[in-house]
Design a protein around this motif. Structure first.
Motif, PDB file in Angstrom:
ATOM      1  N   LEU A   1      25.685   1.741 -24.315  1.00 21.28           N
ATOM      2  CA  LEU A   1      24.522   2.614 -24.446  1.00 21.28           C
ATOM      3  C   LEU A   1      24.314   3.364 -23.138  1.00 21.28           C
ATOM      4  O   LEU A   1      24.355   2.789 -22.050  1.00 21.28           O
ATOM      5  N   VAL A   2      24.057   4.658 -23.264  1.00 22.48           N
ATOM      6  CA  VAL A   2      23.738   5.491 -22.105  1.00 22.48           C
ATOM      7  C   VAL A   2      22.235   5.711 -22.013  1.00 22.48           C
ATOM      8  O   VAL A   2      21.608   5.463 -20.983  1.00 22.48           O
ATOM      9  N   ALA A   3      21.650   6.175 -23.109  1.00 19.95           N
ATOM     10  CA  ALA A   3      20.225   6.493 -23.120  1.00 19.95           C
ATOM     11  C   ALA A   3      19.719   6.431 -24.543  1.00 19.95           C
ATOM     12  O   ALA A   3      20.480   6.588 -25.503  1.00 19.95           O
ATOM     13  N   TYR A   4      18.425   6.234 -24.656  1.00 26.18           N
ATOM     14  CA  TYR A   4      17.790   6.064 -25.970  1.00 26.18           C
ATOM     15  C   TYR A   4      16.419   6.707 -25.923  1.00 26.18           C
ATOM     16  O   TYR A   4      15.712   6.634 -24.904  1.00 26.18           O
ATOM     17  N   MET A   5      16.062   7.315 -27.028  1.00 30.51           N
ATOM     18  CA  MET A   5      14.752   7.935 -27.096  1.00 30.51           C
ATOM     19  C   MET A   5      14.176   7.731 -28.482  1.00 30.51           C
ATOM     20  O   MET A   5      14.822   8.060 -29.480  1.00 30.51           O
ATOM     21  N   ARG A   6      12.963   7.239 -28.546  1.00 36.78           N
ATOM     22  CA  ARG A   6      12.327   7.069 -29.847  1.00 36.78           C
ATOM     23  C   ARG A   6      11.877   8.411 -30.397  1.00 36.78           C
ATOM     24  O   ARG A   6      12.089   9.457 -29.786  1.00 36.78           O
ATOM     25  N   THR A   7      11.241   8.363 -31.531  1.00 38.66           N
ATOM     26  CA  THR A   7      10.833   9.593 -32.195  1.00 38.66           C
ATOM     27  C   THR A   7       9.858  10.405 -31.363  1.00 38.66           C
ATOM     28  O   THR A   7       9.834  11.622 -31.419  1.00 38.66           O
ATOM     29  N   SER A   8       9.073   9.713 -30.574  1.00 40.47           N
ATOM     30  CA  SER A   8       8.173  10.399 -29.654  1.00 40.47           C
ATOM     31  C   SER A   8       8.713  10.245 -28.256  1.00 40.47           C
ATOM     32  O   SER A   8       9.543   9.386 -27.981  1.00 40.47           O
ATOM     33  N   ALA A   9       8.225  11.060 -27.359  1.00 35.68           N
ATOM     34  CA  ALA A   9       8.752  11.037 -25.999  1.00 35.68           C
ATOM     35  C   ALA A   9       8.263   9.846 -25.202  1.00 35.68           C
ATOM     36  O   ALA A   9       8.684   9.641 -24.076  1.00 35.68           O
ATOM     37  N   GLY A  10       7.406   9.018 -25.800  1.00 32.60           N
ATOM     38  CA  GLY A  10       6.820   7.937 -25.031  1.00 32.60           C
ATOM     39  C   GLY A  10       7.724   6.763 -24.765  1.00 32.60           C
ATOM     40  O   GLY A  10       7.398   5.912 -23.943  1.00 32.60           O
ATOM     41  N   SER A  11       8.842   6.675 -25.433  1.00 32.65           N
ATOM     42  CA  SER A  11       9.700   5.516 -25.261  1.00 32.65           C
ATOM     43  C   SER A  11      11.116   5.978 -25.001  1.00 32.65           C
ATOM     44  O   SER A  11      11.798   6.435 -25.905  1.00 32.65           O
ATOM     45  N   ILE A  12      11.535   5.850 -23.743  1.00 32.12           N
ATOM     46  CA  ILE A  12      12.868   6.261 -23.327  1.00 32.12           C
ATOM     47  C   ILE A  12      13.486   5.116 -22.540  1.00 32.12           C
ATOM     48  O   ILE A  12      12.804   4.441 -21.767  1.00 32.12           O
ATOM     49  N   TYR A  13      14.766   4.926 -22.752  1.00 33.77           N
ATOM     50  CA  TYR A  13      15.485   3.856 -22.072  1.00 33.77           C
ATOM     51  C   TYR A  13      16.793   4.399 -21.532  1.00 33.77           C
ATOM     52  O   TYR A  13      17.480   5.174 -22.204  1.00 33.77           O
ATOM     53  N   TYR A  14      17.124   3.981 -20.317  1.00 34.88           N
ATOM     54  CA  TYR A  14      18.412   4.323 -19.712  1.00 34.88           C
ATOM     55  C   TYR A  14      19.100   3.058 -19.243  1.00 34.88           C
ATOM     56  O   TYR A  14      18.461   2.144 -18.722  1.00 34.88           O
ATOM     57  N   SER A  15      20.400   3.040 -19.391  1.00 34.84           N
ATOM     58  CA  SER A  15      21.152   1.969 -18.752  1.00 34.84           C
ATOM     59  C   SER A  15      21.095   2.178 -17.245  1.00 34.84           C
ATOM     60  O   SER A  15      20.945   3.302 -16.767  1.00 34.84           O
ATOM     61  N   ASP A  16      21.207   1.090 -16.525  1.00 37.20           N
ATOM     62  CA  ASP A  16      20.950   1.115 -15.080  1.00 37.20           C
ATOM     63  C   ASP A  16      21.798   2.139 -14.346  1.00 37.20           C
ATOM     64  O   ASP A  16      21.311   2.842 -13.451  1.00 37.20           O
ATOM     65  N   SER A  17      23.060   2.253 -14.700  1.00 37.30           N
ATOM     66  CA  SER A  17      23.949   3.133 -13.936  1.00 37.30           C
ATOM     67  C   SER A  17      23.660   4.613 -14.169  1.00 37.30           C
ATOM     68  O   SER A  17      24.167   5.468 -13.450  1.00 37.30           O
ATOM     69  N   MET A  18      22.834   4.926 -15.154  1.00 35.84           N
ATOM     70  CA  MET A  18      22.504   6.313 -15.468  1.00 35.84           C
ATOM     71  C   MET A  18      21.129   6.723 -14.959  1.00 35.84           C
ATOM     72  O   MET A  18      20.819   7.910 -14.925  1.00 35.84           O
ATOM     73  N   LYS A  19      20.327   5.748 -14.589  1.00 39.17           N
ATOM     74  CA  LYS A  19      18.961   6.055 -14.167  1.00 39.17           C
ATOM     75  C   LYS A  19      18.975   6.992 -12.967  1.00 39.17           C
ATOM     76  O   LYS A  19      19.713   6.796 -12.009  1.00 39.17           O
ATOM     77  N   GLY A  20      18.147   8.023 -13.060  1.00 36.68           N
ATOM     78  CA  GLY A  20      18.051   8.982 -11.973  1.00 36.68           C
ATOM     79  C   GLY A  20      19.079  10.093 -12.028  1.00 36.68           C
ATOM     80  O   GLY A  20      18.962  11.082 -11.309  1.00 36.68           O
TER      81      GLY A  20
END
Length: 124
Positions: free
Chosen positions: A47-66
């Motif tokens: 997984l690289v990144a994830y985003m729910r239907t709304s912009a309020g929930s986003i997740y990044y794998s550690d190596s991609m953050k920033g």
């Protein structure tokens, strides 16, 4: 059914940027959470990144953050992955995926639809 088509991959030098797009067609795009995954040669897909239907929930794998940013435009039925400060180790096939359910964002089995992938190659 949801059809996903990625674009925007290519060859870039280390330190450069690319923006991937994933265009969706079929069912209501806004109902689906979206993920970007990648698979490098000889490695498992991750997984690289994830985003729910709304912009309020986003997740990044550690190596991609920033460095990477996921966004979506529901009016255009498109999810994006902006990739900055690219490294050679970011070389992989990048896939977008859609899921209707919540839960473990890394669980690939929970994603209902997948694109065909787009190649990103980062050179030195």
């Amino acid at each position: 059914q949801v059809q996903l088509v990625e674009s925007g991959g290519g060859l870039v030098q280390a330190g450069g940027s690319l923006r991937l797009s994933c265009a969706a067609s079929g069912r209501t795009f806004s109902n689906y959470a979206m993920g970007w995954f990648r698979q490098a040669p000889g490695k498992e897909r991750e997984l690289v990144a994830y985003m729910r239907t709304s912009a309020g929930s986003i997740y990044y794998s550690d190596s991609m953050k920033g460095r990477f940013t996921i966004s979506r435009d529901n009016a255009k039925n498109t999810v994006y992955l902006q990739m900055n400060s690219l490294k050679i180790e970011d070389t992989a096939v990048y896939y977008c995926a859609a899921r209707a359910t919540l839960g473990n964002v890394r669980d690939e089995s929970k994603y209902d639809y997948w694109g065909q992938g787009t190649q990103v190659t980062v050179s030195s």
